[in-house]
Motif scaffolding. Structure first.
Motif, PDB file in Angstrom:
ATOM      1  N   PHE A 148      29.723  29.252  36.687  1.00  7.56           N
ATOM      2  CA  PHE A 148      29.303  30.160  37.757  1.00  7.56           C
ATOM      3  C   PHE A 148      28.292  31.199  37.277  1.00  7.56           C
ATOM      4  O   PHE A 148      27.943  32.113  38.021  1.00  7.56           O
ATOM      5  CB  PHE A 148      30.524  30.895  38.340  1.00  7.56           C
ATOM      6  N   ARG A 151      25.436  32.210  39.540  1.00  5.90           N
ATOM      7  CA  ARG A 151      25.713  32.508  40.947  1.00  5.90           C
ATOM      8  C   ARG A 151      25.483  33.982  41.248  1.00  5.90           C
ATOM      9  O   ARG A 151      25.721  34.854  40.424  1.00  5.90           O
ATOM     10  CB  ARG A 151      27.180  32.211  41.272  1.00  5.90           C
ATOM     11  N   GLN A 152      25.076  34.226  42.491  1.00  9.85           N
ATOM     12  CA  GLN A 152      25.019  35.580  43.033  1.00  9.85           C
ATOM     13  C   GLN A 152      26.468  36.061  43.200  1.00  9.85           C
ATOM     14  O   GLN A 152      27.320  35.306  43.674  1.00  9.85           O
ATOM     15  CB  GLN A 152      24.272  35.513  44.369  1.00  9.85           C
ATOM     16  N   GLN A 160      37.726  35.113  41.680  1.00 12.13           N
ATOM     17  CA  GLN A 160      36.592  34.901  40.783  1.00 12.13           C
ATOM     18  C   GLN A 160      35.920  36.220  40.429  1.00 12.13           C
ATOM     19  O   GLN A 160      35.484  36.421  39.294  1.00 12.13           O
ATOM     20  CB  GLN A 160      35.607  33.932  41.433  1.00 12.13           C
TER      21      GLN A 160
ATOM     22  N   ASN B 233      17.745  37.926  44.750  1.00  9.38           N
ATOM     23  CA  ASN B 233      19.105  38.401  44.533  1.00  9.38           C
ATOM     24  C   ASN B 233      19.267  38.937  43.119  1.00  9.38           C
ATOM     25  O   ASN B 233      20.385  39.078  42.642  1.00  9.38           O
ATOM     26  CB  ASN B 233      20.103  37.255  44.747  1.00  9.38           C
ATOM     27  N   ARG B 363      48.014  26.398  48.800  1.00  9.72           N
ATOM     28  CA  ARG B 363      48.413  27.068  47.558  1.00  9.72           C
ATOM     29  C   ARG B 363      47.991  28.529  47.515  1.00  9.72           C
ATOM     30  O   ARG B 363      48.654  29.348  46.908  1.00  9.72           O
ATOM     31  CB  ARG B 363      47.777  26.359  46.364  1.00  9.72           C
ATOM     32  N   ASN B 364      46.883  28.832  48.093  1.00  5.93           N
ATOM     33  CA  ASN B 364      46.326  30.177  47.941  1.00  5.93           C
ATOM     34  C   ASN B 364      46.180  30.863  49.282  1.00  5.93           C
ATOM     35  O   ASN B 364      45.298  30.537  50.057  1.00  5.93           O
ATOM     36  CB  ASN B 364      44.970  30.100  47.257  1.00  5.93           C
ATOM     37  N   GLU B 366      45.054  33.627  49.800  1.00  2.00           N
ATOM     38  CA  GLU B 366      43.764  34.316  49.854  1.00  2.00           C
ATOM     39  C   GLU B 366      42.712  33.476  50.565  1.00  2.00           C
ATOM     40  O   GLU B 366      41.859  33.988  51.271  1.00  2.00           O
ATOM     41  CB  GLU B 366      43.311  34.608  48.432  1.00  2.00           C
ATOM     42  N   PHE B 367      42.775  32.137  50.356  1.00  2.00           N
ATOM     43  CA  PHE B 367      41.761  31.272  50.934  1.00  2.00           C
ATOM     44  C   PHE B 367      41.834  31.241  52.457  1.00  2.00           C
ATOM     45  O   PHE B 367      40.862  30.979  53.128  1.00  2.00           O
ATOM     46  CB  PHE B 367      41.931  29.841  50.418  1.00  2.00           C
ATOM     47  N   ARG B 372      34.497  30.842  53.577  1.00  2.00           N
ATOM     48  CA  ARG B 372      33.829  29.811  52.826  1.00  2.00           C
ATOM     49  C   ARG B 372      34.756  28.634  52.500  1.00  2.00           C
ATOM     50  O   ARG B 372      34.310  27.572  52.144  1.00  2.00           O
ATOM     51  CB  ARG B 372      33.273  30.385  51.520  1.00  2.00           C
ATOM     52  N   PHE B 373      36.066  28.875  52.577  1.00  3.27           N
ATOM     53  CA  PHE B 373      37.006  27.840  52.174  1.00  3.27           C
ATOM     54  C   PHE B 373      37.337  26.959  53.364  1.00  3.27           C
ATOM     55  O   PHE B 373      38.422  26.963  53.897  1.00  3.27           O
ATOM     56  CB  PHE B 373      38.239  28.473  51.539  1.00  3.27           C
ATOM     57  N   THR B 381      31.970  22.765  43.918  1.00  3.56           N
ATOM     58  CA  THR B 381      30.931  23.785  43.904  1.00  3.56           C
ATOM     59  C   THR B 381      31.506  25.151  44.218  1.00  3.56           C
ATOM     60  O   THR B 381      30.810  26.153  44.143  1.00  3.56           O
ATOM     61  CB  THR B 381      29.833  23.470  44.934  1.00  3.56           C
ATOM     62  N   VAL B 382      32.771  25.200  44.608  1.00  4.78           N
ATOM     63  CA  VAL B 382      33.359  26.462  45.047  1.00  4.78           C
ATOM     64  C   VAL B 382      34.446  26.938  44.099  1.00  4.78           C
ATOM     65  O   VAL B 382      34.566  28.127  43.820  1.00  4.78           O
ATOM     66  CB  VAL B 382      33.934  26.324  46.467  1.00  4.78           C
ATOM     67  N   LEU B 383      35.255  26.012  43.582  1.00  3.05           N
ATOM     68  CA  LEU B 383      36.372  26.405  42.732  1.00  3.05           C
ATOM     69  C   LEU B 383      36.062  26.118  41.268  1.00  3.05           C
ATOM     70  O   LEU B 383      35.207  25.301  40.944  1.00  3.05           O
ATOM     71  CB  LEU B 383      37.646  25.651  43.156  1.00  3.05           C
ATOM     72  N   THR B 384      36.798  26.792  40.382  1.00  4.62           N
ATOM     73  CA  THR B 384      36.606  26.562  38.955  1.00  4.62           C
ATOM     74  C   THR B 384      37.351  25.299  38.537  1.00  4.62           C
ATOM     75  O   THR B 384      38.247  24.826  39.238  1.00  4.62           O
ATOM     76  CB  THR B 384      37.145  27.751  38.143  1.00  4.62           C
ATOM     77  N   ALA B 385      36.990  24.770  37.363  1.00 10.80           N
ATOM     78  CA  ALA B 385      37.541  23.484  36.917  1.00 10.80           C
ATOM     79  C   ALA B 385      39.062  23.525  36.820  1.00 10.80           C
ATOM     80  O   ALA B 385      39.745  22.569  37.221  1.00 10.80           O
ATOM     81  CB  ALA B 385      36.930  23.114  35.568  1.00 10.80           C
ATOM     82  N   ASP B 386      39.628  24.640  36.321  1.00  6.95           N
ATOM     83  CA  ASP B 386      41.086  24.678  36.166  1.00  6.95           C
ATOM     84  C   ASP B 386      41.781  24.714  37.528  1.00  6.95           C
ATOM     85  O   ASP B 386      42.853  24.147  37.711  1.00  6.95           O
ATOM     86  CB  ASP B 386      41.515  25.844  35.272  1.00  6.95           C
ATOM     87  N   GLU B 387      41.144  25.368  38.491  1.00  8.37           N
ATOM     88  CA  GLU B 387      41.727  25.397  39.841  1.00  8.37           C
ATOM     89  C   GLU B 387      41.764  23.986  40.429  1.00  8.37           C
ATOM     90  O   GLU B 387      42.754  23.576  41.030  1.00  8.37           O
ATOM     91  CB  GLU B 387      40.919  26.341  40.742  1.00  8.37           C
ATOM     92  N   GLU B 390      44.488  21.746  38.877  1.00  6.53           N
ATOM     93  CA  GLU B 390      45.820  22.004  39.436  1.00  6.53           C
ATOM     94  C   GLU B 390      45.984  21.344  40.796  1.00  6.53           C
ATOM     95  O   GLU B 390      47.029  20.773  41.117  1.00  6.53           O
ATOM     96  CB  GLU B 390      46.044  23.514  39.575  1.00  6.53           C
TER      97      GLU B 390
END
Lengths: 268, 403
Positions: A148, A151-152, A160, B233, B363-364, B366-367, B372-373, B381-387, B390
């Motif tokens: 990431f 990323r912005q 994150q 940005n 699971r989350n 928050e999502f 965006r979820f 493209t949105v979550l990290t590899a470890d997420e 799981e």
């Protein structure tokens, strides 16, 4: 306790400058207006320990942390880091503010935020070298955010964002980490990732202090606890200080007896 | 028109060329400095500083005349305006600190009172020594007609100083603007940094008095960074784009002013920079209106693509015309509505993505409220590899439980 003993104990606390002690707080009082937010708190955090600062909303947990770092003015008292005032040991202390305290629409990328952790060591014109960037990437790697980097920051989820803030603190390579609610509002995977990084820091002999809101995880995550509600209620190892009498005193009527009984069950 | 073009090309004579170059340098310095004012959200306070210069100009003029000198001496007027702006800023600071009034109220009060006092002084000067004061009102809206070499050189020098200062200070200014509490723990004093930023604003303001005028200088500080924000940005690029667009606006404005000498230069420069703002607002790919519209269309396309592929995967008939068109154009559907090989593969992929999202949402917590979820993006493209690992572990558990 007799009067003489009382004086001796306080005298010892105030008088000694212990370079081994990551953070010693004496008589710290902070006030917004006439109403104290933190009142006469004495405590010391042990080297290589994981410490939770726990208390109800408005108990002065974040204020305590900001006051020892000089972000908000102290009304009285002092805080010594490794036996020195904060100004002379800045580089050994890293702070992770609350995620909600910044504007995430700010025009920077993830890697730029992590590089901020290195700004004090940059040259006169503030140019970043390849080495700095590699270091920032390594810190992102540790929190699982390496993909990431470009990323912005506005595109990140709450968990994150919190990981990025932690990576920025890691870049400082400090001996004492002060984190303000690092696990508030983050997803389960992020909570695990953050705790694993914090445990690594501890195993490297560094000290980690967290303002923490989730009473259910205090036992499993932390070694020591500081219970405050404006005044200090108790401090010490979780096993002894995190008891129902102290919790009742900290939270008053806000915590039911059954809730406290649940917390006393060993975790897991 | 020809006058404008020749001024643009520095062919309108020595003085016009001087004015154009001086203005461009001022625009550069203002755009660069203004970026940090904008990021720190302190545009109003710089307006207060600008308006507070007027009594200083008037008093400096009166004092210089009383001492038998030339009331229009540039350095005297600059010193007077800077001093009175500093007093104005101190008063704002004092009101905010010692009362419970919010800063914007203090700014409004100081700005209007100082400006009013300045206007009274200008009137007194008019009565006191008619004729000699000619030109002082040029400091309100800018007037470059009779710019001297000395004045252009001063602008160039101060422009260079502020560029150098920005280079030295930009890191601490960025941290303070993004995360003031963290900056404080890093040893970058927020108060000191704000003071340095205000110092630079003051420099730009006093040298900009002659060109843009004190009423409009805030526009030259704020419009360029706002314009630049549409294009990038990244804060380092933001500073550069803002400085260049400020410089360009001032240069074009000064050239136009040579063609229409009766209109105040400041007003022309501000209008030119507004045109640049409007163009960016409409056309900038990142955050402009047209860009947003295109993004919306692409979003609509993605929604229909997902819907169509899921319907394909479930073997349902697709009726929506737009969905059909999207799938056919992507080569997922033949003209007669039968799925191609690529279409079936994409549908299977979409189904997996959907299952992952389903678990992610469950699971989350928050999502659940994060827009965006949505299942529209590929999850990696949105979550990290470890997420994702799981989520996939849970997915295979579920599949195992069913079979």
């Amino acid at each position: 306790m007799s009067d003489v003993e009382l004086i001796a104990r306080d005298g010892d606390r105030v008088g000694r400058k212990d370079p081994e002690c990551p953070l010693a707080i004496d008589g710290l009082t902070v006030s917004y207006g006439d109403k104290p937010a933190v009142f006469s708190v004495d405590t010391r955090f042990g080297k290589g320990r994981m410490v939770a600062i726990v208390g109800p909303n408005g108990a002065g947990k974040s204020t305590l942390m900001k006051a020892v770092l000089g972000i908000v003015p102290k009304l009285a008292g002092r805080a010594l880091f490794f036996g020195e005032p904060f100004e002379s040991v800045r580089s050994r202390v890293a702070y992770v503010p609350q995620r909600a305290s910044v504007d995430w629409d700010f025009p920077v990328r993830v890697i730029d935020v992590v590089l901020m952790g290195l700004y004090r060591s940059l040259g006169i014109f503030g140019m970043t070298s390849k080495k700095d960037i590699a270091k920032a990437h390594a810190c992102l790697e540790r929190v699982g955010m390496a993909d990431f980097a470009r990323r912005q920051i506005g595109q990140l989820s709450g968990g994150q964002q919190q990981r990025v803030f932690l990576a920025r603190a890691l870049a400082q390579d400090a001996d004492l980490y002060l984190l303000d609610e690092p696990l508030a509002g983050v997803d389960a995977a992020t909570e695990r990732a953050i705790m694993s990084v914090l445990k690594d820091l501890k195993s490297e002999g560094r000290t980690v202090v967290c303002v923490h809101h989730d009473l259910a995880t205090v036992r499993s995550y932390f070694d020591d606890v500081l219970l405050i509600n404006v005044r200090k209620i108790a401090d010490g190892p979780v096993a002894s200080a995190f008891n129902d009498r102290n919790l009742q005193q900290t939270y008053g009527g806000r915590l039911g007896a059954t809730h406290i009984a649940e917390l006393q069950q060993p975790a897991g | 028109m020809t006058e404008f073009v020749s001024a643009l090309l520095l062919q309108s004579g020595y003085n016009a060329a001087l004015v154009a170059i001086g203005s461009a340098l001022l625009g550069l310095a203002a755009g660069g400095t203004g970026t940090f004012v904008f990021l720190r959200k302190r545009a109003l306070i710089s307006d207060a500083a600008a308006h507070s210069t007027l009594p200083g100009i008037g008093l400096a003029f009166i004092i210089m005349v009383a001492l038998g000198g030339d009331g229009r001496n540039l350095f005297g007027l600059i010193a007077g305006s800077a001093l009175s702006a500093i007093v104005g800023l101190l008063v704002v600071d004092w009101i905010t600190k010692s009362t419970r009034l919010p800063e914007d109220a203090a700014i409004g009060a100081v700005l209007s009172v100082f400006f009013g006092f300045g206007v009274v002084l200008l009137t007194v000067i008019q009565v006191m020594s008619a004729g000699k004061q000619a030109g002082l009102e040029g400091y309100l809206l800018g007037s470059t007609a009779g710019m001297l070499f000395q004045e252009a050189a001063t602008i160039a020098l101060v422009g260079a100083i502020s560029a150098g200062a920005l280079l030295l200070l930009h890191r601490r200014m960025i941290v303070v603007a993004f995360d003031p509490q963290y900056a404080e723990t890093m040893g970058f004093s927020v108060r000191a940094t704000d003071l340095m930023t205000m110092g630079l604003v003051l420099l730009v303001t006093v040298i900009g008095l002659k060109v843009v005028g004190l009423i409009l200088i805030v526009a030259l500080l704020i419009i360029p960074p706002v314009t630049a924000r549409f294009w990038t940005n990244r804060v380092d690029r933001l500073v550069t784009i803002a400085a260049v667009s400020g410089g360009l606006a001032a240069y074009i404005g000064a050239a136009l002013s040579a063609a229409y000498p009766k209109v105040p230069t400041g007003a022309i420069i501000v209008l030119v920079s507004f045109v640049m703002f409007a163009i960016s607002f409409l056309l900038a790919p990142e955050r402009g209106v047209v860009g947003s519209l295109l993004r919306h269309l692409r979003f609509q396309h993605r929604v229909h693509r997902r819907q169509g592929l899921l319907e394909l995967a479930r073997g349902e008939t697709i009726y929506d015309r737009m969905t059909l068109r999207v799938l056919q154009r992507a080569g997922y559907l033949r003209g007669d509505g039968v799925a191609t090989l690529a279409g079936r593969a994409a549908a299977a992929q979409e189904l997996k993505n959907e299952a992952r999202w389903e678990i992610a949402r469950r699971r989350n917590i928050e999502f659940a409220d994060a827009a965006r979820f949505d299942g529209l993006s590929q999850i990696d493209t949105v979550l990290t590899a470890d997420e994702i690992a799981e989520i996939d572990a849970e997915l295979s558990r579920q599949i195992g439980a069913v079979s």
